[in-house]
Design a protein around this motif. Structure first.
Motif, PDB file in Angstrom:
ATOM      1  N   ASN A 132      36.594   2.791  42.643  1.00  0.00           N
ATOM      2  CA  ASN A 132      35.527   3.629  42.110  1.00  0.00           C
ATOM      3  C   ASN A 132      36.074   5.035  41.840  1.00  0.00           C
ATOM      4  OD1 ASN A 132      33.246   5.615  42.274  1.00  0.00           O
ATOM      5  ND2 ASN A 132      32.046   3.735  42.477  1.00  0.00           N
ATOM      6  N   GLU A 133      36.139   5.418  40.575  1.00  0.00           N
ATOM      7  CA  GLU A 133      36.757   6.692  40.196  1.00  0.00           C
ATOM      8  C   GLU A 133      36.046   7.897  40.811  1.00  0.00           C
ATOM      9  OE1 GLU A 133      37.453   7.354  36.112  1.00  0.00           O
ATOM     10  OE2 GLU A 133      38.590   5.498  35.797  1.00  0.00           O
ATOM     11  N   ASP A 134      34.731   7.887  40.782  1.00  0.00           N
ATOM     12  CA  ASP A 134      33.975   9.035  41.293  1.00  0.00           C
ATOM     13  C   ASP A 134      34.236   9.257  42.781  1.00  0.00           C
ATOM     14  OD1 ASP A 134      32.875   9.449  38.794  1.00  0.00           O
ATOM     15  OD2 ASP A 134      31.099   8.233  39.206  1.00  0.00           O
ATOM     16  N   LEU A 136      36.863   8.249  44.470  1.00  0.00           N
ATOM     17  CA  LEU A 136      38.260   8.684  44.616  1.00  0.00           C
ATOM     18  C   LEU A 136      38.394  10.185  44.337  1.00  0.00           C
ATOM     19  CD1 LEU A 136      40.236   5.743  42.931  1.00  0.00           C
ATOM     20  CD2 LEU A 136      40.330   6.408  45.337  1.00  0.00           C
ATOM     21  N   LYS A 137      37.731  10.652  43.280  1.00  0.00           N
ATOM     22  CA  LYS A 137      37.802  12.074  42.945  1.00  0.00           C
ATOM     23  C   LYS A 137      37.245  12.928  44.072  1.00  0.00           C
ATOM     24  CE  LYS A 137      37.610  11.622  37.900  1.00  0.00           C
ATOM     25  NZ  LYS A 137      36.787  11.854  36.677  1.00  0.00           N
ATOM     26  N   LEU A 150      43.346  15.569  38.316  1.00  0.00           N
ATOM     27  CA  LEU A 150      42.531  14.354  38.339  1.00  0.00           C
ATOM     28  C   LEU A 150      41.926  14.025  36.980  1.00  0.00           C
ATOM     29  CD1 LEU A 150      40.615  15.028  41.675  1.00  0.00           C
ATOM     30  CD2 LEU A 150      42.709  13.717  41.344  1.00  0.00           C
ATOM     31  N   GLU A 152      43.310  12.345  34.412  1.00  0.00           N
ATOM     32  CA  GLU A 152      43.655  11.043  33.853  1.00  0.00           C
ATOM     33  C   GLU A 152      44.072  10.057  34.945  1.00  0.00           C
ATOM     34  OE1 GLU A 152      46.634  11.444  30.890  1.00  0.00           O
ATOM     35  OE2 GLU A 152      45.440  12.774  29.620  1.00  0.00           O
ATOM     36  N   ASN A 153      43.654   8.806  34.783  1.00  0.00           N
ATOM     37  CA  ASN A 153      44.084   7.672  35.614  1.00  0.00           C
ATOM     38  C   ASN A 153      44.039   7.978  37.116  1.00  0.00           C
ATOM     39  OD1 ASN A 153      44.958   5.129  36.218  1.00  0.00           O
ATOM     40  ND2 ASN A 153      47.086   5.470  35.616  1.00  0.00           N
ATOM     41  N   VAL A 154      42.863   8.295  37.583  1.00  0.00           N
ATOM     42  CA  VAL A 154      42.689   8.605  39.006  1.00  0.00           C
ATOM     43  C   VAL A 154      43.002   7.375  39.860  1.00  0.00           C
ATOM     44  CG1 VAL A 154      41.049   9.339  40.778  1.00  0.00           C
ATOM     45  CG2 VAL A 154      40.960  10.358  38.502  1.00  0.00           C
ATOM     46  N   ILE A 155      42.589   6.203  39.382  1.00  0.00           N
ATOM     47  CA  ILE A 155      42.814   4.969  40.139  1.00  0.00           C
ATOM     48  C   ILE A 155      44.309   4.691  40.283  1.00  0.00           C
ATOM     49  CG2 ILE A 155      42.518   2.458  40.112  1.00  0.00           C
ATOM     50  CD1 ILE A 155      39.788   2.907  38.788  1.00  0.00           C
TER      51      ILE A 155
END
Length: 295
Positions: A132-134, A136-137, A150, A152-155
């Motif tokens: 989940n990108e959010d 992770l951020k 953060l 690009e491509n956080v995952i």
């Protein structure tokens, strides 16, 4: 007085009718006797067949009982001998285990590795919401990372950072926040380098995209750090990862919950790469012990 023609016709018809009735009765009696004889013959043959099948069933039961006794003996033999087979084969090897989902637990592997002389430095279980990108951020920002990093491509960054932290001395701080946000669970130390990585697959639902994003990125990250990695799986899983792992060109063992699979795992980690087990992706059941151990 001469009888009239009608009398003669009735007499003749009566005679033939009586004859026909007699023939019919005689035929019926013969047919009934024939049917009775046929029924008795069929019943006799069925009884003979039933007796034969009953005898065969008893023989099969006895054979099965013998096989069960033999299997029990083989299992006892395997349980007794297998610790000696793997003993000290991986002495001094430090291992990290990564479970890419929490649907299948591989806690028994640690004991097998310890019996072989290896040390399990850490066991990481990755939760579904790790992708989940959010979330992770949020974890990254709380760890103090610059927001500009953060974009690009956080995952991909998270998986790479996790892999680095698990097998070397990467950014342990952000991993703590990953745990705090319930993205993963780590048992052991992530501040100690390892020599070998085991990635455990298999899931209840087939998600090729998740495998390609998560599992493949972990495998690629480990390869970049020039560490050996092997994929494992239990014999019975709803959806196997073994074909994908094989396509990623890493060694695999697909029946690691069995004694044979555990022996295959240790022998492969010892330096005999390949795809082992009982599934269609496997090339053989066990590594060939005559093969020279690769360095």
């Amino acid at each position: 007085m001469i009888p009239n023609m009608k009398f003669y016709v009735i007499s003749i018809v009566s005679i033939f009718l009586a004859l026909a009735i007699g023939i019919y009765i005689g035929f019926t009696l013969d047919a009934q006797n024939f049917l009775v004889e046929q029924k008795e013959d069929i019943a006799s043959k069925l009884e003979e067949k039933f007796d034969y099948l009953r005898s065969e069933n008893e023989n099969f039961k006895k054979e099965i009982e013998k096989m069960e006794v033999k299997n029990s003996q083989y299992e006892k033999f395997n349980e007794t001998v297998y610790p000696e087979i793997i003993k000290n084969r991986l002495s001094g090897t430090k291992v990290a285990i990564i479970e890419t989902n929490d649907e299948y637990i591989y806690s028994g592997i640690g004991k097998t590795l310890e019996m072989s002389g290896a040390t399990v430095v850490n066991v990481t279980t990755i939760k579904d919401k790790f992708l989940n990108e959010d979330t992770l951020k949020e974890a990254y920002l709380k760890s103090g990372i610059d927001k500009d990093e953060l974009k690009e491509n956080v995952i991909g960054k998270a998986i790479s950072d996790l892999s680095t932290a698990i097998i070397s001395d990467g950014n342990e701080e952000v991993i703590k926040y990953f745990e705090e946000y319930g993205l993963l669970n780590i048992i052991g130390n992530i501040d100690e380098p390892v020599d070998y990585v085991i990635i455990a697959g298999g899931s209840d639902s087939k998600d090729i995209e998740r495998i390609n994003i998560l599992d493949k990125t972990i495998i690629d990250s480990v390869k970049k750090m020039e560490l050996p990695i092997i994929g494992i799986e239990k014999t019975t899983v709803k959806n196997s990862y073994m074909k994908e792992y094989k396509d990623y060109r890493i060694s695999t063992v697909d029946n690691v919950d069995s004694i044979i699979g555990k022996v295959a795992l240790i022998m492969s980690m010892e330096g005999r790469p390949g795809n082992y087990g009982v599934k269609s992706s496997a090339e053989s059941l066990l590594p060939d012990p005559s093969y020279a151990i690769s360095e």
